[in-house]
Every structure is written in C-alpha cells, then in structure tokens.
Design a protein around this motif. Structure first.
Motif: not given
Length: 157
Positions: A30-35
């Motif tokens: 996962d290369v995004g920003w999560g919770a």
C-alpha cells in the motif's frame, strides 16, 4: 579503461535502476495514506522516485558535459580488487557457512592484509566483532543472523 564521463553516466544510470527496483517493490504494498498512517510502501515509493529521478538527472548532466579525463589512475583497479574480491567472497560464503564464520575470516584477512594489524590485534578484531554481533542481534534484539554448519554443530542456533 573507460573515460570518466562514461563511468559517471553508467553509475548514475545504475543508481536510477536501483530506484526503479525500489519503486517496483514498493508498488507491491500500500503506497497511500490510510486511517492508521502511511502504508508499507509509502516511503519506499518516494525514496525510489527520488533515487530514480536523481540518477537520470545526473546521467543527463554527465552525458552533456565534456570529457572529464581518465576514469582511474594506473594501479587503481588493483587496489579496488584487493577490497572487492574478499568482500565478494564474504557475501558468497555467507549462504553456505552462515554469517559468523565468514565474518571472522574476512575480518582476520582484512585486518592482517589491508590494515596491517599485528596478529593479536587482528585476532581480537576477528573474534570480538562477531561476538558483539551475536550479542546485539541474537541476544538483545532477537534478530537471528544466518547460521552455518559450525554454529549448528556448536548448538548456537
């Protein structure tokens, strides 16, 4: 022997290639920003992008520059080989022999040959450093290093 410009371009392109490999590896996560914050590939992706971009920019810069002269002075390849060959042997020997025995042999060889240490100092370096690595990684951090047949025979695994 290649010229300095060719060597600079080659090394910059190799660095860019390493950046591409990091990008590909990061994309498997996962290369995004999560919770809960950044994903596992968030920072590696950015580091890979920076490395690839910097490598390409340096390659372009050196490719457009004039010839910078010789890549290395006479005899330099011999000096590099004196360090590279034992290090490559260390890396190759770690697969079948584990980390500790090749590390001991490497440090003893380099201490005697390259650092010109006396036998007592070279032996102290070669024996105490792997012991320190064992304490730090295996005992304190619980991170096992590769073991070989000698460690298995001594029951150190």
């Amino acid at each position: 022997m290649p010229g300095r410009r060719a060597a600079e371009v080659t090394v910059a392109l190799a660095a860019s290639g390493v950046g591409v490999v990091v990008i590909i590896g990061a994309m498997a996560h996962d290369v995004g920003w999560g919770a809960t914050g950044p994903g596992a590939g968030y920072f590696p992706l950015r580091v890979g992008l920076l490395l690839a971009a910097a490598g390409l920019l340096l390659a372009l810069r050196h490719a457009m520059a004039g010839e910078a002269g010789r890549f290395a002075a006479p005899g330099a390849a011999r000096r590099v080989a004196r360090l590279f060959i034992p290090t490559a042997i260390l890396g190759i020997a770690m697969a079948p022999l584990g980390a500790y025995l090749p590390m001991t042999a490497y440090l003893l060889w380099m201490g005697r040959r390259e650092a010109r240490l006396a036998w007592p100092r070279a032996l102290a370096l070669a024996l105490l450093t792997p012991a320190l690595f064992y304490l730090v990684f295996e005992v304190w951090l619980f991170v096992p290093l590769a073991k070989g047949p000698v460690e298995n025979a001594l029951g150190l695994w």
